[in-house]
Design an enzyme around this catalytic site. Structure first.
Site, PDB file in Angstrom:
ATOM      1  N   LYS A 186       0.838  -1.201   0.000  1.00  0.00           N
ATOM      2  CA  LYS A 186       0.000   0.000   0.000  1.00  0.00           C
ATOM      3  C   LYS A 186       0.877   1.256   0.000  1.00  0.00           C
ATOM      4  CE  LYS A 186      -0.333  -0.391   5.041  1.00  0.00           C
ATOM      5  NZ  LYS A 186      -1.199  -0.804   6.170  1.00  0.00           N
TER       6      LYS A 186
ATOM      7  N   ARG B  56     -10.565  -0.093  15.000  1.00  0.00           N
ATOM      8  CA  ARG B  56     -10.620   0.688  13.766  1.00  0.00           C
ATOM      9  C   ARG B  56     -11.652   0.018  12.867  1.00  0.00           C
ATOM     10  NH1 ARG B  56      -4.727   1.388  11.097  1.00  0.00           N
ATOM     11  NH2 ARG B  56      -5.401  -0.582  10.241  1.00  0.00           N
TER      12      ARG B  56
ATOM     13  N   TYR C  61      15.681  30.594   5.363  1.00  0.00           N
ATOM     14  CA  TYR C  61      14.563  31.420   5.824  1.00  0.00           C
ATOM     15  C   TYR C  61      14.623  31.623   7.339  1.00  0.00           C
ATOM     16  CZ  TYR C  61      12.122  30.709   1.368  1.00  0.00           C
ATOM     17  OH  TYR C  61      11.766  30.688   0.049  1.00  0.00           O
TER      18      TYR C  61
ATOM     19  N   MET D 142      11.459  24.480   0.720  1.00  0.00           N
ATOM     20  CA  MET D 142      10.727  23.546  -0.140  1.00  0.00           C
ATOM     21  C   MET D 142      11.680  22.778  -1.056  1.00  0.00           C
ATOM     22  SD  MET D 142       7.615  24.224  -2.816  1.00  0.00           S
ATOM     23  CE  MET D 142       6.573  25.068  -1.660  1.00  0.00           C
TER      24      MET D 142
END
Ligand SMILES: *Cc1c(COP(=O)(O)O)cnc(C)c1O
Length: 383
Positions: A36, A141, A270, A318
């Site tokens: 998955k 769950r 930053y 980023m």
């Protein structure tokens, strides 16, 4: 020339990890490889193929689209979709000839309708919808907590035969990575259900174990184990994977795109969250949180260059990070930089990054973004 951000995946390691897990099992327990979330960030189809080569006889995914992706990749092995399915998703799962999980009678009703409308959905000569029934023994769950309800669901499936076929009984452990006692408690709750299910339908597959239970609780192996994290060579108990003979398959690298001097008082990134206190050299690597290097690694991580650990300094942005190379670095622009993996004798594991982020290796791997190309090899041989 290295790429700005690259995930190299050694499929031979996945094969060996699966074979290593298989050796843990008693003779008749099968291994289902969980692929998955794009194979925990490694790439679902190549990981599935490697797992099959290593001896996996089943695959499991969370969603219908993930099952469809495996089929589109030409994979013919049995697939279990473990997650909840909306009506639309159910059709996608069935078109992918996946086994599905049920825990409520209304859902079995939907399965019967889908099977009846099967023309155009079920392909490849398949005319049955294969169903595993899930008992919630403590995960809280998916699944029903009520033994009677679970058996009622199974009975409904049998009544809808031959359109529906009862193929499995399952549960999932909540604490296999930390608490043996609760695993045993869950197993005890599962036992009577498994026994009744075997009476209802001899030959069904009874399964419960994830990677941690597979490695730690032999009594949980039953007919099949569902291993995810361990097949990728990461440790389900958050320790060094080599302690359990697991071999990390993924390496995450970048390179030194710029190397420049910083005088005392010069800052990087930053918010000036790193200010040089001495003469030093800063290296800039074109990889950042857009690639999945979480911003919480700001001033909180190392990067390996030429077998040496250098601290990540300043804010993770980023697209870039900076590292402090020290006053007299022996590095060149263009040199490979390793964030996850080995560099000569030094190595940094996913588990180490997860510790720094106060999370688990799973989340670090799943976070490596789609922007990062995955390149596959087999012990260094290109495919
Ligand atoms: C993800 C998942 C697994 C695999 O867990 P690992 O800890 O990665 O081995 C097994 N079963 C279910 C139901 C899951 O959701």
């Amino acid at each position: 020339m290295p790429l700005r951000a690259l995930a190299r995946v050694n499929l031979a390691a996945i094969e060996r990890n699966v074979a290593r897990l298989e050796r843990e099992l008693h003779g008749t327990s099968a291994l289902c490889a969980v692929v998955k979330a794009d194979g925990y960030g490694h790439g679902a189809v190549p990981s599935a193929r490697a797992a099959i080569a290593g001896g996996a006889s089943w695959l499991a995914v969370a969603t219908a689209a993930e099952a469809a992706q495996l089929r589109a990749g030409g994979i013919e092995t049995s697939i279990l979709v473990m997650g909840a399915l909306s009506r639309e998703e159910l059709r996608v799962a069935l078109a992918a000839r996946a086994d599905v999980v049920a825990w409520s009678e209304p859902f079995v009703g939907e399965l019967a309708v889908a099977a009846r409308d099967g023309a155009g959905i079920l392909k490849g000569g398949e005319d049955r919808v294969r169903v595993h029934v899930k008992l919630d023994t403590g995960m809280g769950r998916l699944g029903t907590r009520e033994l009677d309800e679970a058996l009622g669901v199974a009975t409904r499936v049998l009544e809808a035969s031959p359109a529906l076929e009862l193929t499995g009984a399952m549960t999932h452990f909540a604490t296999a990575d930390e608490n043996d006692a609760f695993v045993r408690e869950q197993l005890e709750r599962f036992g009577p259900f498994a026994a009744e299910m075997r009476t209802l339908q001899p030959g069904i597959i009874v399964h419960a174990a994830n990677s941690a239970a597979t490695l730690c609780v032999a009594a949980s192996h039953l007919d099949m184990v569902r291993c995810g994290i361990a097949i990728y060579g990461c440790d389900p108990l958050h320790e060094d994977p080599s302690l359990r003979g697991l071999e990390p398959a993924l390496e995450l690298t970048s390179y030194l795109a710029a190397v420049k001097r910083a005088a005392p008082g010069d800052s990087a990134g930053y918010g000036r969250r790193f200010v040089a206190e001495r003469e030093t050299w800063l290296g800039t690597l074109p990889i950042g949180y857009g690639d999945g290097l979480r911003r919480d690694l700001t001033n909180n991580c190392d990067v390996l260059v030429g077998g040496v650990r250098y601290p990540l300094v300043g804010t993770v942005s980023m697209d870039n990070i900076t590292i402090d190379l020290g006053p007299a670095p022996d590095v060149r622009t263009g040199e490979l930089a390793t964030i996850i993996g080995r560099s000569n004798a030094e190595r940094q594991t996913v588990e180490e990054l997860a510790d720094r982020l106060e999370t688990i290796n799973y989340e670090v791997l799943c976070g490596i973004s789609a922007r990062v190309p995955r390149v596959y090899h087999h012990d260094g041989e290109p495919l």
